[in-house]
Write an enzyme that holds these catalytic residues in place. Structure first.
Site, PDB file in Angstrom:
ATOM      1  N   SER A  90     -12.152   8.824   8.383  1.00  0.00           N
ATOM      2  CA  SER A  90     -12.278   9.144   6.965  1.00  0.00           C
ATOM      3  C   SER A  90     -11.060   9.886   6.422  1.00  0.00           C
ATOM      4  O   SER A  90     -10.563   9.578   5.333  1.00  0.00           O
ATOM      5  CB  SER A  90     -13.539   9.983   6.724  1.00  0.00           C
TER       6      SER A  90
ATOM      7  N   ALA B 169     -14.445  15.263  11.795  1.00  0.00           N
ATOM      8  CA  ALA B 169     -15.430  14.587  12.641  1.00  0.00           C
ATOM      9  C   ALA B 169     -15.958  13.299  12.017  1.00  0.00           C
ATOM     10  O   ALA B 169     -16.817  12.641  12.607  1.00  0.00           O
ATOM     11  CB  ALA B 169     -16.602  15.534  12.930  1.00  0.00           C
ATOM     12  N   TYR B 170     -15.447  12.924  10.838  1.00  0.00           N
ATOM     13  CA  TYR B 170     -15.906  11.711  10.153  1.00  0.00           C
ATOM     14  C   TYR B 170     -15.088  10.486  10.557  1.00  0.00           C
ATOM     15  O   TYR B 170     -14.668   9.703   9.706  1.00  0.00           O
ATOM     16  CB  TYR B 170     -15.799  11.872   8.640  1.00  0.00           C
ATOM     17  N   GLY B 171     -14.856  10.284  11.827  1.00  0.00           N
ATOM     18  CA  GLY B 171     -14.096   9.104  12.243  1.00  0.00           C
ATOM     19  C   GLY B 171     -12.731   9.066  11.590  1.00  0.00           C
ATOM     20  O   GLY B 171     -11.982  10.045  11.616  1.00  0.00           O
TER      21      GLY B 171
END
Length: 340
Positions: free
Chosen positions: A59, A55-57
């Site tokens: 990352s 969910a960290y783009g």
């Protein structure tokens, strides 16, 4: 670097771990090349534990590029369960989503296996046996080495351990809660429960999401970019406590960042603390504090300012169970609320 054992997994990890939310170009460092250089510097300093999430783009993609040629020397952790799209099934801890999410993460990370695969947030809609069964299959297939949770209430930690034992499933081996000088609530139950069941603990937010960097002072300008979104970064109660911690750090001859990080890893129940450096300068500052060990006198002074097991305000990103979010779960029907 003094490496610690991650719970009872036998995996050796550094007391400082690298959190990579700030590697996402949409919310952190806009230059992936710069993020890769920061990660390499952390590895060169002896940090061997890297944590990211689907969910960290982007990352995971940045981390995957950074670890090319160095993957085998890194303990790589990622997470699933938070929404990654508009489809209601692109989230949660169901078998359906786990099997899809892990393949997506493996592809983005450019690796054949994940050392630690964590449920990013509890999923009350899914039976824990369903989740553990799917994660056990991933371990048996070799795609995952160990499994863990993030933000799981202590009662749910205990339940998951018992379900795993009764059903012959793999156990959660780690927990990832928030912990800092300002948020010590996990000392009351989460850390003792984790220690009782032999869980490793990877804590996030050791710098109070920026409040413990020394940059934010009461009555001064708050230049933290996240302060526009999170109420706890402007909480007067938290800022009051920071004002009491600043002179303590000064008397101890330490920057606030070093005091904050050293505090988190001093607890015997904490395995590693996540540092989230967005720039090389921030990483250099944190690495300069690797050898800091707080004395009993300093820890006693901290206890006087923030009593053990207490939180100064709530962190916006912290998990809240349905019983606190849904009024109907804590209110009887109107006709049944009186004693007669």
């Amino acid at each position: 670097m003094q490496y610690r054992t991650l719970g009872r997994t036998g995996i050796k990890v550094s007391p400082y771990a690298l959190g990579t939310l700030m590697y996402a170009t949409s919310v952190g460092n806009a230059d992936p090349g710069d993020s890769i250089r920061i990660l390499h510097k952390a590895l060169d300093a002896g940090i061997n534990f890297v944590d990211t999430a689907d969910a960290y783009g982007d990352s995971e993609e940045v981390v995957g590029k950074a670890l090319q040629g160095r993957r085998d020397r890194v303990v790589l952790a990622t997470k699933f369960a938070r929404p990654t799209g508009e489809d209601p099934n692109q989230q949660g801890a169901s078998r359906r989503w786990i099997m899809r999410a892990v393949e997506d993460s493996l592809r983005r990370l450019q690796t054949d296996y994940i050392d630690l695969y964590q449920v990013h947030r509890p999923d009350p809609a899914t039976d824990v046996e369903e989740t553990l069964s799917a994660l056990s299959d991933l371990i048996h297939s070799g795609k995952v080495r160990a499994i863990g949770t993030s933000g799981l209430p202590p009662s749910d930690i205990v339940e998951a351990q018992w379900v795993a034992e009764r059903r012959g499933l793999e156990r959660f081996r780690t927990e990832q809660p928030v912990y800092s000088l300002l948020n010590r609530g996990i000392e009351r139950e989460v850390l003792p429960v984790a220690q009782r069941y032999g869980l490793g603990t990877l804590v996030w937010g050791p710098l109070g999401q920026g409040l413990l960097t020394g940059r934010v002072r009461k009555g001064g300008a708050n230049d933290l970019s996240r302060a526009r979104y999170f109420k706890h970064l402007n909480d007067e109660r938290r800022l009051d406590v920071v004002e009491r911690l600043v002179p303590l750090a000064r008397e101890a001859g330490l920057p606030m960042t070093h005091l904050a990080m050293a505090f988190t890893i001093a607890h015997p129940g904490v395995t590693s603390a996540l540092l989230g450096a967005r720039t090389e300068e921030q990483l250099d500052d944190l690495l300069a504090g690797l050898d800091v060990a707080l004395s009993d006198d300093v820890l006693d002074r901290i206890d006087e300012i923030v009593p053990p097991g207490t939180d100064v305000g709530a962190v916006d990103q912290a998990y809240l169970p349905p019983a606190l979010l849904v009024p109907a779960l804590r209110r009887r029907p109107a006709a049944e609320r009186s004693a007669t």
